[in-house]
Design an enzyme around this catalytic site. Structure first.
Site, PDB file in Angstrom:
ATOM      1  N   ASP A 136       8.472 -12.427   3.002  1.00  0.00           N
ATOM      2  CA  ASP A 136       8.195 -11.873   4.325  1.00  0.00           C
ATOM      3  C   ASP A 136       8.002 -13.090   5.230  1.00  0.00           C
ATOM      4  O   ASP A 136       6.995 -13.793   5.128  1.00  0.00           O
ATOM      5  CB  ASP A 136       6.936 -11.006   4.291  1.00  0.00           C
ATOM      6  CG  ASP A 136       6.826 -10.135   5.530  1.00  0.00           C
ATOM      7  OD1 ASP A 136       7.360 -10.546   6.582  1.00  0.00           O
ATOM      8  OD2 ASP A 136       6.211  -9.068   5.451  1.00  0.00           O
ATOM      9  N   THR A 141       3.702  -9.202  12.067  1.00  0.00           N
ATOM     10  CA  THR A 141       4.340  -9.640  13.321  1.00  0.00           C
ATOM     11  C   THR A 141       3.502  -9.221  14.537  1.00  0.00           C
ATOM     12  O   THR A 141       3.396  -9.969  15.507  1.00  0.00           O
ATOM     13  CB  THR A 141       5.762  -9.050  13.448  1.00  0.00           C
ATOM     14  OG1 THR A 141       6.439  -9.289  12.223  1.00  0.00           O
ATOM     15  CG2 THR A 141       6.536  -9.701  14.569  1.00  0.00           C
ATOM     16  N   ASP A 290       5.844  -7.048   1.390  1.00  0.00           N
ATOM     17  CA  ASP A 290       4.514  -6.921   1.993  1.00  0.00           C
ATOM     18  C   ASP A 290       3.389  -7.063   0.968  1.00  0.00           C
ATOM     19  O   ASP A 290       2.212  -7.043   1.358  1.00  0.00           O
ATOM     20  CB  ASP A 290       4.381  -5.565   2.705  1.00  0.00           C
ATOM     21  CG  ASP A 290       5.113  -5.554   4.043  1.00  0.00           C
ATOM     22  OD1 ASP A 290       5.096  -6.595   4.725  1.00  0.00           O
ATOM     23  OD2 ASP A 290       5.716  -4.517   4.389  1.00  0.00           O
TER      24      ASP A 290
HETATM   25  N1  LIG Z   1       3.889   2.782   9.597  1.00  0.00           N
HETATM   26  C1  LIG Z   1       3.555   1.816   8.766  1.00  0.00           C
HETATM   27  N2  LIG Z   1       2.723   2.072   7.750  1.00  0.00           N
HETATM   28  C2  LIG Z   1       2.361   1.095   6.907  1.00  0.00           C
HETATM   29  N3  LIG Z   1       2.790  -0.175   6.977  1.00  0.00           N
HETATM   30  C3  LIG Z   1       3.625  -0.471   7.966  1.00  0.00           C
HETATM   31  C4  LIG Z   1       4.054   0.497   8.903  1.00  0.00           C
HETATM   32  N4  LIG Z   1       4.885  -0.086   9.769  1.00  0.00           N
HETATM   33  C5  LIG Z   1       4.986  -1.367   9.372  1.00  0.00           C
HETATM   34  N5  LIG Z   1       4.230  -1.590   8.285  1.00  0.00           N
HETATM   35  C6  LIG Z   1       4.112  -2.814   7.512  1.00  0.00           C
HETATM   36  O1  LIG Z   1       2.829  -3.406   7.615  1.00  0.00           O
HETATM   37  C7  LIG Z   1       3.002  -4.800   7.653  1.00  0.00           C
HETATM   38  C8  LIG Z   1       1.844  -5.467   8.328  1.00  0.00           C
HETATM   39  O2  LIG Z   1       0.798  -5.510   7.428  1.00  0.00           O
HETATM   40  P1  LIG Z   1      -0.551  -4.766   7.691  1.00  0.00           P
HETATM   41  O3  LIG Z   1      -0.271  -3.330   7.861  1.00  0.00           O
HETATM   42  O4  LIG Z   1      -1.444  -5.151   6.593  1.00  0.00           O
HETATM   43  O5  LIG Z   1      -1.070  -5.430   8.984  1.00  0.00           O
HETATM   44  S1  LIG Z   1      -1.573  -4.751  10.267  1.00  0.00           S
HETATM   45  O6  LIG Z   1      -2.985  -4.974  10.313  1.00  0.00           O
HETATM   46  O7  LIG Z   1      -1.284  -3.343  10.305  1.00  0.00           O
HETATM   47  O8  LIG Z   1      -0.858  -5.462  11.323  1.00  0.00           O
HETATM   48  C9  LIG Z   1       4.257  -4.981   8.417  1.00  0.00           C
HETATM   49  O9  LIG Z   1       4.846  -6.192   8.021  1.00  0.00           O
HETATM   50  P2  LIG Z   1       5.728  -7.041   9.087  1.00  0.00           P
HETATM   51  O10 LIG Z   1       6.828  -6.131   9.559  1.00  0.00           O
HETATM   52  O11 LIG Z   1       6.214  -8.114   8.196  1.00  0.00           O
HETATM   53  O12 LIG Z   1       4.815  -7.492  10.148  1.00  0.00           O
HETATM   54  C10 LIG Z   1       5.102  -3.802   8.008  1.00  0.00           C
HETATM   55  O13 LIG Z   1       5.976  -4.076   6.947  1.00  0.00           O
HETATM   56 MG   LIG Z   2       5.321  -7.522   6.356  1.00  0.00          MG
HETATM   57 MG   LIG Z   3       7.659  -9.535   8.498  1.00  0.00          MG
HETATM   58 MG   LIG Z   4       8.633  -6.365  10.278  1.00  0.00          MG
END
Ligand SMILES: Nc1ncnc2c1ncn2[C@@H]1O[C@H](COP(=O)(O)OS(=O)(=O)O)[C@@H](OP(=O)(O)O)[C@H]1O
Ligand SMILES: [Mg+2]
Ligand SMILES: [Mg+2]
Ligand SMILES: [Mg+2]
Length: 355
Positions: A136, A141, A290
């Site tokens: 990742d 992000t 993740d």
């Molecule tokens: N709807 C939904 N439900 C659950 N998880 C989701 C959802 N949308 C995104 N993501 C994923 O969550 C990654 C970010 O990690 P976290 O959820 O721990 O961080 S956060 O506090 O919510 O920002 C984030 O990782 P990145 O895309 O790499 O930022 C996503 O893969």
């Molecule tokens: Mg992620």
């Molecule tokens: Mg990412």
């Molecule tokens: Mg992402």
């Protein structure tokens, strides 16, 4: 130690990618934010970080064929109108690589085509056979865009099992964030590199110096009343109501610590909190990138990572995790109590929604 060469390469790749991300976060402009088809924000740093990791692994591990399962791909960058963005990312990656002593130095400047190829190295599907790196490039992000927590998360799967993980967390203070609701407001020195290989424990060192690493361990708290729990910053990513019902059942007194990204796993591995609760909304499918790096960082520090039903996470199924309802983390002593609280809370919730 097993995976020594791979660990050196992974630490170098993640640290260098984190340096690129720090540079971009400092100068973050609104125009850096693109919209992917799923509408999640993706920045020049996500692409740049993925290219850096892919190129560093390729250069440092030249003797092996190399499979990478990574979050981003180059499709949007190949579209008309993306030329300026692509040039900017290519320059950023070239500047970043030039600043580091690689075993096989970069002999010429990368072209935009080289950059697209490096990003697309990450299109492997993973699976149960052989070796797969899992990346990742920026996890969290949204935290990154807010100036809060994010992580460069890189792991290695061997025959479907996690054998190595590195988490670079540029904004995580080097000292504990326990009891500190807003981890990013701390004035302490920031930037942590967590790493673990199978059977060898978890270590942490400052991201920007060669100081000796320290071995870290998860919290040894046995009484849930003294435990604190972590959850996603974003309410859209995890059901905060369900977490608070579980925490109430357990008797947890402290308010939740909400931070973005796999920085949660890093902070848990050194005992800043004792529990992680993650319950995505129905229908959301968790991706392996993740959790791969975070999971080994916590388990090698003595923690347990399971789904909501108590089963270990299975990273051998390709890009997605096949999960029962959510992901939970705790130490060995707290886990049985936590599993019961999770079961009871989910049953209550299901009963209420069927009424
Ligand atoms: N709807 C939904 N439900 C659950 N998880 C989701 C959802 N949308 C995104 N993501 C994923 O969550 C990654 C970010 O990690 P976290 O959820 O721990 O961080 S956060 O506090 O919510 O920002 C984030 O990782 P990145 O895309 O790499 O930022 C996503 O893969
Ligand atoms: Mg992620
Ligand atoms: Mg990412
Ligand atoms: Mg992402």
């Amino acid at each position: 130690m097993a995976y020594e060469k791979e660990l050196v390469a992974a630490k170098k790749a993640a640290s260098l990618a984190a340096r690129l991300c720090q540079k971009v976060q400092k100068a973050l402009l609104q125009s850096d934010v693109q919209s992917k088809s799923d509408k999640s924000p993706v920045t020049v740093a996500d692409y740049g970080s993925q290219a850096v990791v892919s190129l560093v692994l390729e250069r440092e591990l030249t003797s092996e064929p190399f499979s990478l399962v990574a979050e981003e791909d180059s499709a949007d960058l190949r579209k008309d109108g993306s030329e300026d963005l692509l040039e900017r990312i290519t320059k950023l990656v070239n500047d970043t690589l030039a600043s580091e002593n690689l075993s096989k130095p970069v002999d010429s400047t990368l072209s935009t085509d080289d950059l697209l190829r490096a990003i697309d190295c990450g299109t492997s599907e993973g699976g149960p056979n052989g070796r797969h790196w899992v990346l990742d490039p920026i996890d969290g992000t949204k935290g990154f865009l807010r100036g809060d927590q994010y992580a460069v998360a890189l792991g290695l799967l061997e025959e479907g099992k996690v054998v190595l993980g590195v988490l670079a967390c540029p904004n995580l203070p080097l000292t504990s964030i326990a009891g500190n609701k807003n981890s990013s407001s701390s004035s302490d020195k920031k930037g942590c590199l967590f790493y673990a290989t199978i059977g060898s424990g978890t270590y942490m060192q400052p991201l920007d110096s060669n100081s000796d690493p320290v071995r870290v361990y998860v919290s040894s708290v046995e009484n849930p009343e003294e435990a604190s729990f972590f959850e996603s910053f974003e309410g859209a990513h995890s059901l905060h109501d369900l977490s608070s019902s579980i925490a109430n059942k357990l008797g947890v007194k402290a308010p939740p610590v909400r931070i973005d990204s796999q920085a949660k796993y890093g902070a848990l591995s050194r005992g800043d909190g004792a529990i992680y609760l993650r319950f995505p909304h129905k229908g959301y499918r968790e991706k392996i990138w993740d959790h791969v790096a975070g999971a080994i960082v916590v388990t090698e520090a003595g923690g347990i990572v399971t789904d909501a039903g108590g089963k270990p996470l299975d990273f051998s199924k390709g890009k997605y995790l096949d999960l029962d309802t959510g992901i939970i983390v705790a130490n060995e002593k707290l886990m049985p109590l936590l599993l019961k609280a999770v079961r009871d809370s989910i049953a209550e919730q299901e009963k209420a929604s069927s009424l």
